[in-house]
Design a protein around this motif. Structure first.
Motif, PDB file in Angstrom:
ATOM      1  N   TYR A  22     -17.966 106.391  11.020  1.00  0.00           N
ATOM      2  CA  TYR A  22     -17.204 106.058   9.691  1.00  0.00           C
ATOM      3  C   TYR A  22     -16.593 104.658   9.749  1.00  0.00           C
ATOM      4  N   ILE A  23     -16.324 103.740   8.930  1.00  0.00           N
ATOM      5  CA  ILE A  23     -15.727 102.606   8.908  1.00  0.00           C
ATOM      6  C   ILE A  23     -14.712 102.710   7.736  1.00  0.00           C
ATOM      7  N   PHE A  24     -13.389 102.527   8.031  1.00  0.00           N
ATOM      8  CA  PHE A  24     -12.638 102.517   7.125  1.00  0.00           C
ATOM      9  C   PHE A  24     -11.933 101.319   6.644  1.00  0.00           C
ATOM     10  N   MET A  25     -11.631 101.197   5.255  1.00  0.00           N
ATOM     11  CA  MET A  25     -11.546  99.908   4.769  1.00  0.00           C
ATOM     12  C   MET A  25     -10.560 100.054   3.656  1.00  0.00           C
ATOM     13  N   ARG A  26      -9.887  98.684   3.100  1.00  0.00           N
ATOM     14  CA  ARG A  26      -9.018  98.892   1.865  1.00  0.00           C
ATOM     15  C   ARG A  26      -9.746  97.820   1.053  1.00  0.00           C
ATOM     16  N   TRP A  27      -9.870  98.140  -0.284  1.00  0.00           N
ATOM     17  CA  TRP A  27     -10.356  97.312  -1.234  1.00  0.00           C
ATOM     18  C   TRP A  27      -9.254  96.926  -2.196  1.00  0.00           C
ATOM     19  N   LYS A  28      -9.148  95.346  -2.412  1.00  0.00           N
ATOM     20  CA  LYS A  28      -8.054  95.045  -3.314  1.00  0.00           C
ATOM     21  C   LYS A  28      -8.669  94.206  -4.258  1.00  0.00           C
ATOM     22  N   GLU A  29      -8.773  94.493  -5.622  1.00  0.00           N
ATOM     23  CA  GLU A  29      -9.199  93.970  -6.859  1.00  0.00           C
ATOM     24  C   GLU A  29      -8.612  92.568  -6.935  1.00  0.00           C
ATOM     25  N   GLN A  30      -9.009  91.616  -7.181  1.00  0.00           N
ATOM     26  CA  GLN A  30      -8.301  90.139  -6.924  1.00  0.00           C
ATOM     27  C   GLN A  30      -8.359  89.835  -8.626  1.00  0.00           C
ATOM     28  N   TYR A  31      -9.488  89.715  -9.232  1.00  0.00           N
ATOM     29  CA  TYR A  31      -9.205  89.303 -10.672  1.00  0.00           C
ATOM     30  C   TYR A  31     -10.665  89.951 -11.424  1.00  0.00           C
ATOM     31  N   PHE A  32     -10.224  89.718 -12.752  1.00  0.00           N
ATOM     32  CA  PHE A  32     -11.516  90.198 -13.764  1.00  0.00           C
ATOM     33  C   PHE A  32     -12.433  89.270 -13.827  1.00  0.00           C
ATOM     34  N   ALA A  58      -3.505  96.143 -10.080  1.00  0.00           N
ATOM     35  CA  ALA A  58      -2.431  96.024  -9.321  1.00  0.00           C
ATOM     36  C   ALA A  58      -2.495  96.589  -8.022  1.00  0.00           C
ATOM     37  N   GLY A  59      -3.049  97.782  -7.871  1.00  0.00           N
ATOM     38  CA  GLY A  59      -3.235  98.767  -6.765  1.00  0.00           C
ATOM     39  C   GLY A  59      -4.569  98.149  -5.873  1.00  0.00           C
ATOM     40  N   PHE A  60      -4.734  99.199  -4.954  1.00  0.00           N
ATOM     41  CA  PHE A  60      -5.852  99.090  -4.034  1.00  0.00           C
ATOM     42  C   PHE A  60      -6.606 100.255  -3.747  1.00  0.00           C
ATOM     43  N   TYR A  61      -7.689 100.392  -3.026  1.00  0.00           N
ATOM     44  CA  TYR A  61      -8.578 101.435  -2.565  1.00  0.00           C
ATOM     45  C   TYR A  61      -8.582 101.762  -1.158  1.00  0.00           C
ATOM     46  N   TYR A  62      -8.116 102.867  -0.749  1.00  0.00           N
ATOM     47  CA  TYR A  62      -8.479 103.358   0.506  1.00  0.00           C
ATOM     48  C   TYR A  62      -9.855 103.970   0.526  1.00  0.00           C
TER      49      TYR A  62
END
Length: 214
Positions: free
Chosen positions: A143-153, A165-169
């Protein structure tokens, strides 16, 4: 992309300290152009609401623990059209990034609370609690663990009613390309679950809209 609108914090880089570790092995299902489809469950006290979500990887640099892509939410109640965002990701490889986020209002306790939602994280927990996972060798882990952070629409304005404003685990399965994730934002509903499966566009007939990113 939860529904509470708050100001986004400015991302900042964190660096790993264990130069002896290597990045996770290249995976054909985690590559540029790969598409995923599924849902994000947005829960409230009154109801459970699932949005249909499409994700496409636009860039991937395993040596630097980086990837990026677009996320498209299709049936957002307050939006007239699908809402597309551009996100950047950090791959937890213990060289560039560890399991401790160190930004975006996430404390080590928040990190542990979210990572432990993934069953595949259980064998790693004790070592992560000691040093954030710096001494772990994830090179051959399934498995590969990541964080995804949305930057803009991409296609709507910031007044669309959603927050980035948040992010995904995120946890990615190298065996079948499935993705599960949990959204973290202190001002949004906790543990909003993202569930995606790799799509075979040629055989399944699934089509994904194209967006020019600048």
């Amino acid at each position: 992309m939860p529904v509470r609108v708050v100001e986004s914090s400015t991302p900042s880089q964190i660096s790993g300290t264990n130069d002896g570790q290597t990045t996770p092995p290249p995976c054909s299902l985690l590559s540029v152009g790969q598409a995923f489809s599924g849902t994000q469950n947005v829960s409230s006290l009154q109801k459970d609401e699932a949005w249909r979500v499409n994700v496409r990887i636009q860039g991937c640099d395993l040596d630097h623990g980086y990837l990026c892509g677009t996320m498209e939410a299709l049936n957002v109640p307050m939006a007239d059209t699908p809402v597309v965002t551009f996100w950047e990701g950090e791959i937890v490889d213990t060289k560039n990034y560890t399991f401790y986020t160190g930004k975006w209002q996430a404390t080590p306790e928040d990190d542990i609370r979210h990572w432990t939602k993934f069953p595949s994280f259980s064998p790693l927990l004790s070592q992560v609690e000691i040093d954030g996972g710096k001494s772990l060798d994830l090179n051959s882990y399934a498995y590969i663990f990541m964080r995804w952070k949305e930057q803009y629409f991409v296609n709507v304005g910031t007044d669309c009613g959603l927050t980035i404003a948040g992010f995904y685990y995120v946890c990615f399965s190298c065996s079948d390309g499935s993705i599960s994730g949990f959204y973290y934002d202190p001002n949004s509903s906790p543990f909003q679950k993202l569930e995606l499966k790799s799509t075979n566009e040629g055989r399944s007939g699934f089509s994904f809209s194209s967006y020019e990113l600048q």
